[in-house]
Design a protein around this motif. Structure first.
Motif, short mmCIF file in Angstrom:
data_model
loop_
_atom_site.label_atom_id
_atom_site.label_comp_id
_atom_site.label_asym_id
_atom_site.label_seq_id
_atom_site.Cartn_x
_atom_site.Cartn_y
_atom_site.Cartn_z
N GLY A 259 -3.29 -2.01 -1.31
CA GLY A 259 -2.23 -1.26 -0.66
C GLY A 259 -1.35 -0.55 -1.65
O GLY A 259 -1.80 0.12 -2.58
N GLU A 281 -7.85 0.28 -3.71
CA GLU A 281 -7.33 0.55 -2.36
C GLU A 281 -7.98 1.83 -1.82
O GLU A 281 -8.13 2.81 -2.55
CB GLU A 281 -5.80 0.69 -2.40
CG GLU A 281 -5.16 1.27 -1.17
CD GLU A 281 -5.43 0.49 0.09
OE1 GLU A 281 -5.67 1.13 1.14
OE2 GLU A 281 -5.42 -0.76 0.05
N ALA A 286 -1.48 5.45 0.19
CA ALA A 286 -0.93 4.18 -0.26
C ALA A 286 -0.93 4.11 -1.79
O ALA A 286 0.06 3.65 -2.40
CB ALA A 286 -1.73 3.02 0.32
#
Length: 394
Positions: A259, A281, A286
């Motif tokens: 994230g 991620e 993000a």
């Protein structure tokens, strides 16, 4: 002839709780999964789904013999034919946590062969008003609401007691693009952020970043970027991950499904400027938000893409791996890839007890013992909860 009990009314003796927000009952040799009931109760239930196999699904519509753990639901939509978000509003909050602990223990024993009773711990803030991110569906008339259980129907709610008080009614007054979705986020400063596609009647003011704080740091998030919905959970998870990861000074750590880098921030402090943390991620936005928030930690490197594809391309020998996969868990192929790199410790954050139990069995089979396990009631009134597991190489 296909068996179909749909709309049939059954008087049932309710058995144990099961994973998924229901309890198990039996009638004429068939399993009936019953919502809005409790173990030990006698209820009258209506079958609302039947595929003709060994089981069907039903909603309790009348309680004939109530459990002492039953309480009045705080929301009128928490009933048969109602909202799909809450499964346990009819249960005392302490009993909710006990039911979830039962589910976790049952999944671990059945899927991993491990007997490990674990308390589901309460988070601060109480059972209502905790859901700081809510996604609403929009019906064909442009009205936002929540979906009915196992249905695409949009319910015309006026509010939701799980959301912060007063956050939803102003949004629900507006009309939105039919068939779309609206996300409402309450940030760390108590500001409300509305992310809705297309024009909407009345409009909303220009929205800034969603400010969130945890682990002594601040993130400024773009609309739609993931952050835990319970405001106490990020700090709780960061503390447990930090305690169990114990990444060595100058060492190497991986943060998979990372994230915006909540856990990476903790790991970076542990390894120090001479160490390295790699975040993997799939969300580009993000990663962009995480890079901005953690720009003062050059020991963090970022990789954008699917963990399953990138993990075999990562350089270095990790001392510790932290993984926070989606609900389906890690799975056999990814577990094999992780243990092949030989980290001393693996910290697994999981939001589904069945997926976690399957992963536990895989790790145990490859020489990584489950040494620590904690569970948190991060989603009160629902059947969901969060777990953190530590695996140590034997």
């Amino acid at each position: 002839m296909t068996l179909d009990w749909t709309d049939r009314i059954l008087d049932l003796e309710i058995g144990p709780v099961a994973h998924g927000g229901h309890c198990v009952a039996r009638s004429e040799g068939r399993v009936v999964f019953v919502r809005h009931a409790l173990p030990g109760e006698r209820v009258r239930a209506v079958v609302n789904e039947d595929g003709g196999g060994a089981f069907c699904r039903a909603d309790a519509v009348e309680v004939l013999d109530a459990s002492p753990q039953r309480v009045p639901a705080p929301c009128d939509w928490a009933r048969a034919g109602g909202c799909g978000g809450c499964d346990l509003q009819h249960v005392d909050p302490a009993a909710q946590r006990a039911l979830k602990a039962t589910v976790l223990a049952e999944q671990l024993q059945r899927l991993a062969g491990i007997v490990r009773p674990t308390e589901v711990e309460e988070l601060p803030g109480g059972p209502l008003g905790w859901r700081h991110r809510v996604r609403l569906a929009v019906d064909e008339a442009g009205r936002a609401g929540l979906r009915a259980h196992r249905s695409h129907d949009v319910l015309p709610i006026a509010d939701c007691p799980l959301a912060p008080a007063g956050s939803l009614p102003p949004v629900l007054e507006h009309a939105f693009e039919p068939g779309g979705e609206v996300e409402i986020a309450s940030d760390a400063d108590g500001l409300l952020h509305v992310d809705a596609p297309g024009p909407h009647a009345g409009g909303f003011p220009e929205d800034g970043p969603v400010v969130q704080r945890a682990a002594g740091r601040e993130w400024r998030l773009s609309p739609g970027v993931f952050w835990q919905v319970h405001p106490a959970l990020p700090d709780t998870l960061a503390a447990v991950v930090g305690e169990w990861a114990r990444a060595p000074l100058g060492g190497v750590a991986w943060d998979l499904f990372g994230g915006v880098g909540l856990f990476a921030a903790v790991l970076a402090e542990q390894v120090g400027p001479e160490g390295g943390v790699t975040v993997v991620e799939s969300s580009r936005q993000a990663v962009a938000d995480g890079r901005a928030a953690l720009a003062d930690l050059p020991q963090i490197g970022w990789r954008v893409g699917r963990v399953e594809k990138l993990v075999t391309t990562l350089d270095g020998q990790p001392d510790v791996i932290v993984a926070d996969p989606p609900r389906k868990g890690l799975g056999r192929e990814l577990v094999e890839s992780l243990v092949a790199r030989g980290p001393e410790r693996i910290v697994h954050v999981a939001c589904d007890p069945a997926s976690l139990a399957r992963d536990v069995a895989l790790f145990e089979g490859r020489g990584y013992a489950l040494t620590e396990l904690r569970a948190f009631d991060a989603f009160p009134m629902t059947h969901h909860f969060e777990c953190v597991a530590l695996f140590v190489r034997a």
